[in-house]
Scaffold this active site. Structure first.
Site, PDB file in Angstrom:
ATOM      1  N   ASP A  10       0.865  -1.202   0.000  1.00  0.00           N
ATOM      2  CA  ASP A  10       0.000   0.000   0.000  1.00  0.00           C
ATOM      3  C   ASP A  10       0.892   1.240   0.000  1.00  0.00           C
ATOM      4  O   ASP A  10       2.098   1.133   0.209  1.00  0.00           O
ATOM      5  CB  ASP A  10      -0.865   0.006   1.275  1.00  0.00           C
TER       6      ASP A  10
ATOM      7  N   ASP B  15       0.602   3.606   2.267  1.00  0.00           N
ATOM      8  CA  ASP B  15       0.330   4.166   3.606  1.00  0.00           C
ATOM      9  C   ASP B  15      -0.766   5.224   3.462  1.00  0.00           C
ATOM     10  O   ASP B  15      -1.849   4.888   2.959  1.00  0.00           O
ATOM     11  CB  ASP B  15       1.639   4.695   4.211  1.00  0.00           C
TER      12      ASP B  15
HETATM   13  N1  LIG Z   1       1.207   1.259   5.780  1.00  0.00           N
HETATM   14  C1  LIG Z   1       1.702   0.406   6.648  1.00  0.00           C
HETATM   15  N2  LIG Z   1       2.144   0.819   7.871  1.00  0.00           N
HETATM   16  C2  LIG Z   1       2.659  -0.057   8.746  1.00  0.00           C
HETATM   17  N3  LIG Z   1       2.770  -1.385   8.528  1.00  0.00           N
HETATM   18  C3  LIG Z   1       2.349  -1.838   7.341  1.00  0.00           C
HETATM   19  N4  LIG Z   1       2.346  -3.063   6.827  1.00  0.00           N
HETATM   20  C4  LIG Z   1       1.833  -3.003   5.596  1.00  0.00           C
HETATM   21  N5  LIG Z   1       1.481  -1.732   5.285  1.00  0.00           N
HETATM   22  C5  LIG Z   1       1.799  -0.987   6.361  1.00  0.00           C
END
Ligand SMILES: Nc1ncnc2[nH]cnc12
Ligand SMILES: CSC[C@H]1O[C@H](OP(=O)(O)O)[C@H](O)[C@@H]1O
Length: 287
Positions: free
Chosen positions: A210, A212
């Site tokens: 992703d 974030d």
């Molecule tokens: N955006 C994110 N922040 C923290 N841990 C994660 N693991 C996968 N995506 C994450």
């Protein structure tokens, strides 16, 4: 390869490793409490392997609750000399697209002291070098393996290890980007520190899941989106492990196996008996 045992710690979405033969489930007792689950031992293409799901089967432990010390101790007890971590991470860079692989080579610690991240204490003090927190040799193998199986892979990158379990605020996400960090997760730094103290090589296959919450054109991170990306990429992560394992040489040319040689500062004649017993496996040869 006769005496080499390779450990795999599976993160979110990787709770088992298919393809091993001579499989056994092993419960390991440690002086530091219970590991996340039973270890699964076996052989993969002739190489002895040990697998552990970091959060336990059924994903039962938060990143702060995982007993990292017990997990690493158990790996050491089972003879593991190299650990491959497979982890989900959020991307902090445009070019690290969800679905890409990153082999991080640096960390920034944003954990908050709730985790036991050292074997030292209770009468024995030591300070390992951690300037290069992952094994360069193992990371090189993981990168080459990822290329060979056709994954899009980024070599190197800084992993911000946050406490969680809530994801970051938007301000934090932008802050980490301003640090120049590449990816964010909640687990790997703690493991890397303990693996170093246990003189075990540590390397990471990080799967970008992703953006974030910093990216204007992409939805904010959610567990649902992470799981969807993991599901469509877990086969590739397993291929990378298999490819890397088949290339691991007997014997280590890196310095990981001697990380404690000059680290212990305590007068070893005054270490309490119980501490000495608990740490025999990890550092007995230096005490
Ligand atoms: N955006 C994110 N922040 C923290 N841990 C994660 N693991 C996968 N995506 C994450
Ligand atoms: C399920 S999303 C957040 C969770 O995923 C990552 O776990 P792991 O490193 O074990 O793959 C991240 O660090 C969080 O623990």
């Amino acid at each position: 390869m006769a005496n080499e045992v390779i450990g795999v710690i599976g993160g979110s979405g990787l709770y088992e490793m298919e393809g091993m033969t001579d499989v056994a489930q092993v419960t390991v007792d440690t002086p530091f409490g219970r590991p996340s689950d039973e270890y699964v031992t076996g052989t993969l293409d002739g190489v002895r392997m040990v697998f552990l799901p970091r959060h336990g089967k059924g994903h039962r432990f938060t990143p702060s609750e995982v007993n990292y010390r017990a997990n690493i101790y158990g790996m050491k007890k089972l003879g593991v000399t190299r650990i491959i971590s497979v982890s989900a991470v959020g991307s902090l860079r445009e070019e690290i697209v969800p679905g890409h692989i990153v082999i991080p080579d640096q960390f920034i610690d944003r954990t908050r002291g709730f985790r036991k991240d050292t074997f030292f204490g209770n009468g024995v003090v030591g300070h390992v070098q951690f300037a290069d927190p992952v094994c360069g040799e193992l990371s090189g193998l993981l990168h080459a393996a990822a290329v060979e199986v056709g994954a899009v892979v980024h070599r190197g990158g800084c992993y911000v290890c946050m406490e969680g379990p809530a994801f970051s605020t938007r301000a934090e996400s932008h802050l980490y980007r301003s640090f120049g960090a590449s990816v964010i997760g909640m687990t790997n730094l703690t493991e890397a520190k303990l693996a170093r103290e246990a003189e075990i090589c540590y390397g990471v296959i990080a799967l970008s899941t992703d953006y974030d919450c910093w990216h204007d054109a992409h939805a904010d991170v959610s567990v649902e989106a992470i799981i969807a990306i993991i599901k469509s990429n877990v086969a590739s992560a397993k291929k990378i492990i298999r490819q890397a394992v088949s290339r691991v040489a007997a014997g280590r040319a890196c310095a990981c196996g001697e990380a404690l040689k000059y680290a212990i500062i305590s007068d070893t004649s005054v270490i309490p008996v119980e501490t000495r017993e608990n740490l025999e496996l990890i550092m007995g040869k230096y005490l």
